[in-house]
Design a protein around this motif. Structure first.
Motif, short mmCIF file in Angstrom:
data_model
loop_
_atom_site.label_atom_id
_atom_site.label_comp_id
_atom_site.label_asym_id
_atom_site.label_seq_id
_atom_site.Cartn_x
_atom_site.Cartn_y
_atom_site.Cartn_z
N UNK A 93 -27.74 -3.33 -13.18
CA UNK A 93 -28.99 -2.71 -13.62
C UNK A 93 -30.19 -3.54 -13.19
N UNK A 94 -30.03 -4.85 -13.20
CA UNK A 94 -31.12 -5.73 -12.77
C UNK A 94 -31.41 -5.55 -11.28
N UNK A 95 -30.32 -5.48 -10.49
CA UNK A 95 -30.48 -5.25 -9.05
C UNK A 95 -31.13 -3.90 -8.80
N UNK A 96 -30.69 -2.88 -9.55
CA UNK A 96 -31.27 -1.54 -9.41
C UNK A 96 -32.75 -1.53 -9.74
N UNK A 97 -33.12 -2.27 -10.79
CA UNK A 97 -34.53 -2.33 -11.19
C UNK A 97 -35.36 -3.03 -10.12
N UNK A 98 -34.80 -4.08 -9.53
CA UNK A 98 -35.52 -4.80 -8.47
C UNK A 98 -35.72 -3.89 -7.26
N UNK A 99 -34.64 -3.16 -6.88
CA UNK A 99 -34.74 -2.25 -5.74
C UNK A 99 -35.75 -1.15 -6.01
N UNK A 100 -35.73 -0.62 -7.24
CA UNK A 100 -36.68 0.44 -7.60
C UNK A 100 -38.11 -0.08 -7.50
N UNK A 101 -38.30 -1.31 -7.97
CA UNK A 101 -39.64 -1.90 -7.89
C UNK A 101 -40.06 -2.13 -6.46
N UNK A 102 -39.11 -2.59 -5.63
CA UNK A 102 -39.42 -2.83 -4.21
C UNK A 102 -39.76 -1.52 -3.51
N UNK A 103 -38.97 -0.47 -3.78
CA UNK A 103 -39.23 0.84 -3.18
C UNK A 103 -40.61 1.36 -3.60
N UNK A 104 -40.95 1.15 -4.87
CA UNK A 104 -42.25 1.60 -5.36
C UNK A 104 -43.38 0.87 -4.65
N UNK A 105 -43.22 -0.43 -4.48
CA UNK A 105 -44.25 -1.23 -3.80
C UNK A 105 -44.41 -0.76 -2.36
N UNK A 106 -43.28 -0.52 -1.69
CA UNK A 106 -43.34 -0.06 -0.29
C UNK A 106 -44.01 1.30 -0.19
N UNK A 107 -43.63 2.21 -1.11
CA UNK A 107 -44.22 3.55 -1.09
C UNK A 107 -45.71 3.48 -1.36
N UNK A 108 -46.10 2.64 -2.30
CA UNK A 108 -47.51 2.50 -2.64
C UNK A 108 -48.29 1.92 -1.47
N UNK A 109 -47.68 0.94 -0.79
CA UNK A 109 -48.33 0.33 0.37
C UNK A 109 -48.48 1.36 1.49
N UNK A 110 -47.44 2.23 1.65
CA UNK A 110 -47.49 3.27 2.67
C UNK A 110 -48.62 4.25 2.41
N UNK A 111 -48.80 4.63 1.14
CA UNK A 111 -49.88 5.55 0.76
C UNK A 111 -51.23 4.90 1.01
N UNK A 112 -51.35 3.63 0.65
CA UNK A 112 -52.61 2.92 0.85
C UNK A 112 -52.96 2.82 2.33
N UNK A 113 -51.94 2.53 3.14
CA UNK A 113 -52.16 2.44 4.59
C UNK A 113 -52.60 3.78 5.15
N UNK A 114 -51.95 4.86 4.70
CA UNK A 114 -52.33 6.20 5.14
C UNK A 114 -53.76 6.52 4.75
N UNK A 115 -54.13 6.23 3.51
CA UNK A 115 -55.48 6.54 3.04
C UNK A 115 -56.54 5.76 3.80
N UNK A 116 -56.26 4.51 4.10
CA UNK A 116 -57.22 3.71 4.86
C UNK A 116 -57.40 4.28 6.27
N UNK A 117 -56.28 4.66 6.89
CA UNK A 117 -56.35 5.24 8.24
C UNK A 117 -57.06 6.59 8.20
N UNK A 118 -56.76 7.37 7.18
CA UNK A 118 -57.36 8.70 7.06
C UNK A 118 -58.88 8.62 6.90
N UNK A 119 -59.34 7.68 6.08
CA UNK A 119 -60.79 7.52 5.86
C UNK A 119 -61.49 7.14 7.17
N UNK A 120 -60.80 6.34 8.00
CA UNK A 120 -61.38 5.94 9.28
C UNK A 120 -61.46 7.10 10.25
N UNK A 121 -60.47 8.00 10.20
CA UNK A 121 -60.42 9.11 11.15
C UNK A 121 -61.24 10.30 10.68
#
Length: 198
Positions: free
Chosen positions: A34-62
């Protein structure tokens, strides 16, 4: 001499102790998993959030404005849900399409073309990577400014009926369209909107 009788040991007690140890081990393993699963879930969330932020920054520029960027986000969320597409994949594909076409086509027209093509691919049961390939090819064609015959073939191979739409919209035969493309006479910005016609 007579040996004293050894005290009786109930085997059930040993079995009970072993069961308790095994249960404890299983519990510890479960906690670790469960601890490993929670860590993976947190990591996936961070990556997804970073991906959205990167998209939004690029979108604002374009995009031309923050209002356009917000509108595009709503458009992609709605269309991805309607067409059953991955939102992340749709974002990246449309971002490239927008960057390539914003100088020659209005935002509303780009959205109309993207929706029509993605919708048609979905109705044909095409895989997401095939839809991505068509959108990418259209983006490349918009960047070059003129649609080449080889590029059109890549699109029409994956999107049956596209050639018929172009021929009908232009009032020309396939041979005439090819001749014009090979002569460099057809602008991508004039041809692609025809793919969004009914």
């Amino acid at each position: 001499e007579t040996q004293a009788a050894k005290p009786y040991k109930d085997p059930a007690k040993n079995l009970s102790k072993g069961t308790k140890k095994a249960t404890k081990s299983v519990d510890l393993l479960g906690q670790a998993m469960r601890a490993v699963g929670a860590i993976k879930l947190g990591t996936d969330f961070i990556r997804a959030n970073a991906s959205v932020q990167t998209f939004n920054l690029s979108l604002i520029q374009i995009a031309d404005s923050a209002e356009d960027a917000a509108q595009i986000n709503r458009f992609l969320a709605d269309e991805s849900d309607r067409l059953g597409l991955s939102l992340n994949t749709a974002r990246q594909g449309f971002l490239n399409f927008l960057a390539a076409g914003k100088q020659t086509l209005e935002l509303a027209e780009l959205e109309r073309i993207w929706s029509a093509v993605a919708g048609s691919m979905g109705k044909l049961g095409k895989a997401s990577h095939e839809t991505d390939a068509v959108i990418q090819q259209m983006s490349q064609s918009l960047s070059s400014g003129r649609l080449q015959w080889e590029e059109l073939q890549i699109i029409t191979e994956r999107l049956p009926g596209a050639m018929s739409l172009l021929a009908k919209g232009m009032g020309k035969t396939t041979g005439e369209i090819r001749a014009q493309m090979e002569a460099g006479e057809l602008l991508t910005s004039e041809v692609l909107p025809l793919l969004a016609t009914e």
